[in-house]
Design an enzyme around this catalytic site. Structure first.
Site: not given
Length: 1362
Positions: A115, A118, A225, A318, A548, A551, A655, A746
């Site tokens: 931040h 801060e 922070h 903090e 295709h 398919e 396929h 296939e």
């Protein structure tokens, strides 16, 4: 004697004086050194921290850079990314040997100022950096910490917010908390309960830190922070998102409490739990710690992201009640936090640590899951197989799990306080037929590291007996399986993809590569731990289905696979390993239009097979053997562009209609059904079997007995052409034109089975689909980098001995080369580098890492001749060279294009409006522009030339001149509008974008937007083929009017031609780019039908630079039916005469008389497209135009001068024995050359010929060379001294002879003077008469004697120019 004594005395005095002088000189040197030491100390003392000021971004940057330079042995400063406003996110790495990766050191990080308002954390972390660096050699504790820990400190994650904040603002009223896009960075990380909610474009800081976390695998972290004084630990939110008071424990809750207490109990204020903050005076925290969600709910926080996604435990500290306290408080804050900061880092060394290795090869195993019984949170091993599992003192059962290996468990591992216990694992691969095909994890050779601590190894020799369980492929039956099996139409499929993209944003990225004929999107889903970008070292894999349209099994399996990978990521080890180490691209449908007309239940039909234009997409790709005459379809073009843009390694095209894996080649030169072997036939067989053997029905080789009883395939695989010939197939195009190995699979005997049968196809193919992805991690991989600076080398060639198929490195130098097990000689080569060959042994089921570091020829001293001076470089020159390299490799140009987007309003401008536009540029940007009227057209329209440089109108011979020209054909005005936009783009970004600013400062850019304004006025919009406006007002095609030789010209040149000829002659251009229309190709000289080109390699290379940066042109597939240009043009580049040969072209004139190479770029098939298309055309050409501004600074440049330093103007510089150019004012020359080795010769009258060898790189700026001439010591081929001596002797002899003759003649003259007096008077009169009558004939004779009848006007012009 006295004289001698005086001489000796004088000598002694001189020597004593000299000795005294030397003593004084040495003393002064010592004094200077002492003074210098004192000054250095004083300077150091001045740099000592005062703890009473805040550093703004500039001061912070200088401070960190200074510290990194002062302590290079333990400090390294880098950046992980940039903020919204372009500020760097600096990270100081502190460890021994900070420039290299070393196993055995856990990674720790602190992040501050998330931040922006801060601010205490920002300063405290700077103080911590200083403390660690300065105390390293003084305090044992610090030395041990730095030596044993890999520490990363980021003082400011939100530098933009800090700059907005105000000192003394305790509650954040003045803003600055959020980033420059007003996003709270600690609410913007992917949340375990809510997913991702922030747009990545608005949070570059978060995206950079996420990449950093994923890359480094940190063990422990602190997020600093301000606003109170407490240590907060995960989880930060809960599923209910109760605002406060809901304790949300993690699986390591006790450990997190301990870590938070370590910080708080070492902090005098925090440990009291009573911070007494003015805005919350009643707020207290027991022992100074709190669970995040119990305090208040924070969705999208960074600490939870670290724990869930990053292998890292992080808490939030903090530090102060006041967010931005007065600077006078900084000393107190440092004193309060110093011990806590140090003690918390030391916690990275608690628990258990060790390595995981392969029992057979001994290689380190990465991404192995380390499982602690009773704690539902696993972590994974790093690159070197190392892991660090923080644990509290106690007894644990710890297991190492990796797919394809027998897992190992060590029971009753005792963990004590203090240093971590070492526990190593050795995993044995599963030895069974099924397991032989199971997944393996990445392996890496790791240096031997010894640790003083007691260690336990999960092997037969360990002191503790491991409990061993087996992880076999059958365990995947326990994974989450797809729940819904149905046929998805386009709308259904689109919603499915959007749903999973939204639900799993951290591992998915949905994008489209283009559209079908009916404008349906060709969607691709990426699944990876970093799905948005290519990660260095991570291979790219793809599945393409439904090529295709009828398919359909592959289409549904891809949706099943997407669901399976997403649902099991993070819980299933195999899926997690695949997703973390592979970038998987899945295209469910390449032919969505065909699918929409196909019908369920179609067994072997053709309805929906082709696309809407009724073309078979798997017969539509350019073929190596056959000429594919059908027009390239939009689906095909989109896929070709896609494959060229991503460095895919392995692929499968799914396929239906049989059950087999089909591998290249798909056809042969005769078109017969015979085995057509590719150079990598063994590799293709290996990856094909990897798929088929996991599908029992496919592997048996007789899949479709009912439909095709005679069809069989050994092991379920077949060579494509042996099965049947398929010209124009996609798999062959992949292999020949990219780095990608593709097979065709296939999947079903029935093309469009009933929906009720879909579950069985998933069961049959699930293991095969996963196993095939694993094949991308076989063979060899690595990085090709520069030995000197370590940067990756793009487009380096990787060749394997005895395999006639090379691949190239990606943009950051990484490569992947699939190979079958064996030992290979692998060579890496690149322009300007010495090739390197390494022998590597490839084993089964894992990848071998083979890195190459190439030595640049220039770094060996061969870039210039060993003799001769070297020019000095100032820092700005080095900075500019770095810019050129940055823009030439990786995503440099792409980033520049992305960062310089500007609003544009495209339309076609008539001549008057164009003139006003150009004048407007000079009025708005007077310091970098100058407008020159070259001349007027036939109808008196101005022909403008706009100069853009930082010193317009000034002669700067050291800078290269580049010329952009358009509109030579008035009916092709696209180039005119592109150049006008390009001019505005450069001007607007000058001073705003650093790269554009530097390019303009170092280049003289000339833009001639319209050579033929009269033709432009006659042309008609929306006419793609019309010739109206092609010629000028006199009906002359100007590109056939450029003749330098008057003997070739029948009439005077047109005024437009004369203007351009004068312009070309009056400036010493280095490169010219002409834009035209009616095709999609880049051409290079010559246009003449028969012409030997000396430097064709360079000319072709320049054209390829433009084409390669164009998204379509480099594909070489133009399809311009209006001019018959259909077919594949390699790389989108061709010699101009091959396209349309003619005489008198501007390109040829530029080459022959301007000594400047010119390429002509045809921007599109349509000559005069609608104005609505201009924006698209601009986007397609913008990067290419910028690439020319980068390319102009490559090649070779230098100065020709004599020994005294005097520049030689007009010296001839000969390139590779052919092309000639001339030095200009200041002795400067600049020539563009293709990458590689070149010979340079320099010739000047009265000087010896000089030769040098240079090496030109494709990504480095031209180094400046100096060619110094010696006087020519030869006269008529003989030594100068001999010729001078001979001439002197000859002159002396002549003088003596003349004197003798004169004396003799004088004596005779006196005797005969009187007798001849009268005769000479008459003789003189006669001679005068003869002389007058013969004067004219002598002149005529001389004229004919010395006239060269072969001399032409062209040669006269050439001689005058020289």
């Amino acid at each position: 004697m006295v004289a001698n004594w005086e001489h000796v005395s004088m000598t002694l005095k001189l020597r004593v004086s000299l000795f005294a002088f030397l003593l004084l000189f040495v003393a002064s040197l010592g004094d200077d050194r002492l003074h210098g030491t004192r000054s250095a100390r004083a300077s150091t003392e001045e740099a000592v921290e005062t703890y009473d000021i805040y550093y703004n971004y500039g001061e912070l940057t200088k401070r960190l850079q200074s510290l990194a330079q002062k302590y290079p042995h333990i400090a390294n400063l880098s950046t992980v990314g940039q903020s919204v406003e372009g500020r760097q996110l600096w990270v100081m790495r502190i460890t021994r040997d900070p420039d290299r990766e070393s196993p055995g050191k856990p990674k720790f990080k602190y992040v501050g100022n998330m931040h922006g308002d801060e601010t205490v954390s920002r300063q405290v972390l700077v103080y911590l950096v200083e403390y660690l660096l300065t105390k390293y050699g003084e305090e044992k504790r610090i030395a041990e910490l730095v030596n044993s820990t890999d520490i990363y400190i980021m003082p400011s994650m939100n530098p933009d917010g800090f700059e907005k904040s105000r000192e003394g603002d305790c509650s954040g009223d003045n803003g600055g908390r959020n980033n420059a896009k007003n996003k709270d960075l600690n609410r913007s990380f992917p949340d375990q309960f809510d997913g991702t909610t922030a747009d990545p474009a608005t949070i570059p800081e978060v995206m950079a830190v996420m990449r950093w976390i994923q890359e480094k695998k940190f063990v422990l972290s602190g997020n600093l922070h301000g606003g109170t004084v407490v240590a907060s630990y995960p989880f930060d939110d809960s599923a209910s998102h109760q605002l406060e008071g809901h304790y949300s424990p993690s699986a390591d809750d006790g450990l997190f409490r301990h870590l938070a207490l370590v910080y708080s109990q070492n902090h005098p204020v925090m440990k009291t739990g009573e911070p007494h903050c003015l805005d919350t005076p009643e707020e207290t925290f027991k022992d100074g710690i709190t669970n995040g969600a119990a305090w208040y709910d924070v969705p999208g926080g960074m600490q939870d992201y670290n724990y869930i996604h990053g292998n890292c435990l992080e808490i939030t500290m903090e530090l102060s009640c006041c967010k931005y306290p007065p600077a006078s408080e900084l000393q107190r804050e440092w004193d309060l936090n110093k011990e806590s900061l140090l003690a918390y880092i030391e916690q990275v060394h608690i628990g258990v640590r060790g390595y995981v290795k392969d029992a057979v090869s001994g290689a380190a195993l990465s991404n192995v899951s380390i499982v602690v019984a009773g704690i539902r949170h696993n972590l994974t091993t790093g690159k070197y197989g190392d892991y660090y599992r923080l644990l509290l003192p106690g007894t644990y059962n710890i297991t190492a799990v990796a797919p394809g290996y027998i897992s190992a468990t060590v029971s009753s591992v005792e963990v004590f306080e203090g240093k971590a216990k070492e526990l190593n694992f050795t995993l044995t691969p599963v030895v069974s037929e099924a397991a032989g095909n199971s997944t393996t994890v990445a392996t890496t050779s790791v240096p031997s590291i010894s640790h003083p601590d007691n260690s336990t190894t999960s092997s037969s020799g360990s002191t503790q007996t491991p409990v061993v369980t087996s992880v076999s492929p059958t365990s995947h039956q326990l994974a989450n399986q797809p729940q819904e099996f149905r046929h998805h139409n386009y709308a259904d499929m689109e919603l499915f993809l959007r749903k999973y993209s939204s639900e799993f944003p951290s591992i998915t990225n949905l994008y489209s590569i283009g559209q079908s004929v009916e404008k349906r999107e060709l969607y691709v889903m990426v699944i990876s731990d970093n799905p948005d970008t290519h990660e260095h070292g991570e291979p790219e894999f793809k599945y393409v289905a439904n090529m295709h349209g009828n398919e359909v099994v592959g289409r549904e399996l891809m949706l099943n696979l997407i669901e399976y990978l997403c649902r099991n990521y993070g819980t299933d080890p195999e899926v997690t390993e695949l997703v973390n180490n592979t970038r998987i691209h899945i295209m469910p449908s390449m032919n969505p239009d065909g699918y929409e007309v196909a019908e369920e239940g179609d067994i072997s039909g053709y309805k929906g097979r082709n696309n809407t234009n009724n073309f078979d997409l798997n017969r539509n790709f350019p073929d190596q053997f056959a000429n594919i005459t059908e027009p390239r379809q939009p689906e095909t073009k989109a896929v070709m562009k896609w494959l060229k843009s991503i460095p895919f390694v392995l692929s499968a095209n799914l396929h239906g209609g049989s059950l087999v894996v089909n591998y290249p080649f798909d056809d042969d030169k005769d078109g017969n059904s015979f085995y057509s072997k590719s150079p990598d036939d063994e590799v293709f067989q290996q990856v094909s079997r990897a798929y088929s053997q996991e599908n029992p029905l496919m592997h048996q080789g007789h899949p479709c007995k009912d439909l095709y009883p005679n069809e069989s395939f050994k092991d379920g695989i077949t060579n494509g052409a042996q099965w049947y010939s398929v010209p124009g197939g996609m798999q062959d195009w992949n292999y020949i034109n990219t780095n990608c190995f593709e097979v065709t699979i296939e999947l079903s005997c029935v093309k469009y089975p009933l929906a009720k049968d879909l579950p069985k196809y998933w069961d049959q193919n699930r293991r095969s689909l996963l196993q095939f992805i694993h094949q991308v991690h076989t063979g060899v991989k690595g990085t090709v980098s520069d030995m000197w600076n370590g940067t990756g080398i793009p487009n380096a060639t990787i060749s394997v001995e005895k395999i006639n198929h090379n691949i190239t490195t990606a943009q950051t130098g990484d490569y992947w080369r699939l190979l079958v097990p064996g030992t290979y000689a692998i060579t890496a080569s690149a322009h300007g580098y010495k090739p390197v060959t390494i022998y590597a042994t490839v084993s089964k089921d894992r990848v071998e890492v083979v890195d190459f570091r190439l030595t640049s020829v220039r770094s060996e001293g061969n870039r210039h001749s060993s003799s001769g001076p070297r020019p000095t470089q100032n820092p700005s020159e080095r900075e500019f060279q770095s810019l050129i390299k940055e823009l030439s490799v990786g995503q440099g140009l792409d980033e520049l294009v992305k960062n310089t987007a500007a609003e544009s309003n495209f339309r076609y401008r008539p001549s008057k409006e164009m003139s006003a536009f150009l004048r407007g540029l000079t009025l708005n940007f007077p310091h970098i522009t100058s407008l020159q009227n070259l001349s007027q057209s036939v109808e008196y329209r101005n022909i403008w030339a706009l100069e853009i440089s930082n010193k317009p109108r000034e002669s700067e011979p050291s800078k290269p001149n580049i010329r952009f020209v358009a509109g030579i054909h008035g009916n092709a005005p696209v180039g005119t509008e592109l150049l006008l936009e390009f001019a505005a783009f450069l001007c607007i970004n000058y001073g705003k974008n650093p790269a554009i600013t530097k390019l303009i400062n170092e280049t003289r850019i000339f833009i001639v937007p319209s050579v033929n304004p009269d033709g432009r006025e006659r042309a008609v919009e929306n006419q793609c083929k019309s010739t109206q406006g092609l010629t000028n007002a006199n009906g002359k095609d100007l590109d056939t009017d450029f003749f330098g030789n008057a003997s070739q010209r029948l009439v005077d040149p047109q005024p437009e031609t004369r203007a351009m000829m004068n312009f070309i002659q009056s400036h010493h251009f280095t490169l010219s780019v002409a834009l035209d229309g009616g095709a999609l190709v880049a051409t290079y000289p010559y246009d003449k039908p028969v012409q030997t080109v000396d430097n064709e390699g360079t000319l072709k290379y320049l054209a390829s630079v433009y084409a390669s940066n164009h998204p379509k042109m480099h594909l070489g597939d133009t399809e311009c039916s209006n001019n018959g240009q259909i077919g594949n043009i390699p790389d989108g580049v061709m010699r101009a005469a091959e396209r349309e040969s003619h005489l008198g072209s501007m390109k040829d004139y530029s080459m022959d008389f301007g000594h400047c190479p010119e390429i002509t770029v045809y921007t599109g098939c349509c000559l005069f497209p609608p104005a609505e298309q201009l924006a698209t055309l601009w986007n397609e050409n913008k990067k290419s135009l910028l690439s020319m501004l980068v390319e102009i600074h490559k090649g070779v440049r230098g100065i020709v001068r004599d020994k005294s330093g005097k520049p030689i103007v007009g010296a001839i510089v000969i390139l590779n024995g052919g092309v000639r150019l001339f030095t200009v004012e200041g002795g400067y020359f600049h020539a563009l050359l293709a990458p590689g080795n070149h010979n340079i010769e320099a010739v000047a009258e009265g000087y010896q010929r000089q030769r040098q060898k240079v090496v030109v790189s494709s990504f480095e700026a031209a180094d400046s060379i100096i060619i110094e001439f010696d006087m020519d010591n030869n006269i008529f081929g003989l030594p100068r001294e001999f010729v001078v001596a001979s001439a002197a002797a000859t002159m002396t002899a002549l003088v003596v002879t003349a004197c003798i003759i004169w004396c003799v003649c004088a004596a005779k003259s006196n005797r005969q003077k009187d007798g001849f007096h009268r005769l000479r008077q008459h003789r003189d009169d006669y001679d005068d008469e003869i002389r007058l009558s013969s004067m004219g004939s002598k002149k005529s004779l001389l004229a004919h004697e010395f006239q060269d009848e072969s001399e032409s006007d062209e040669e006269t012009l050439y001689a005058n120019k020289i």
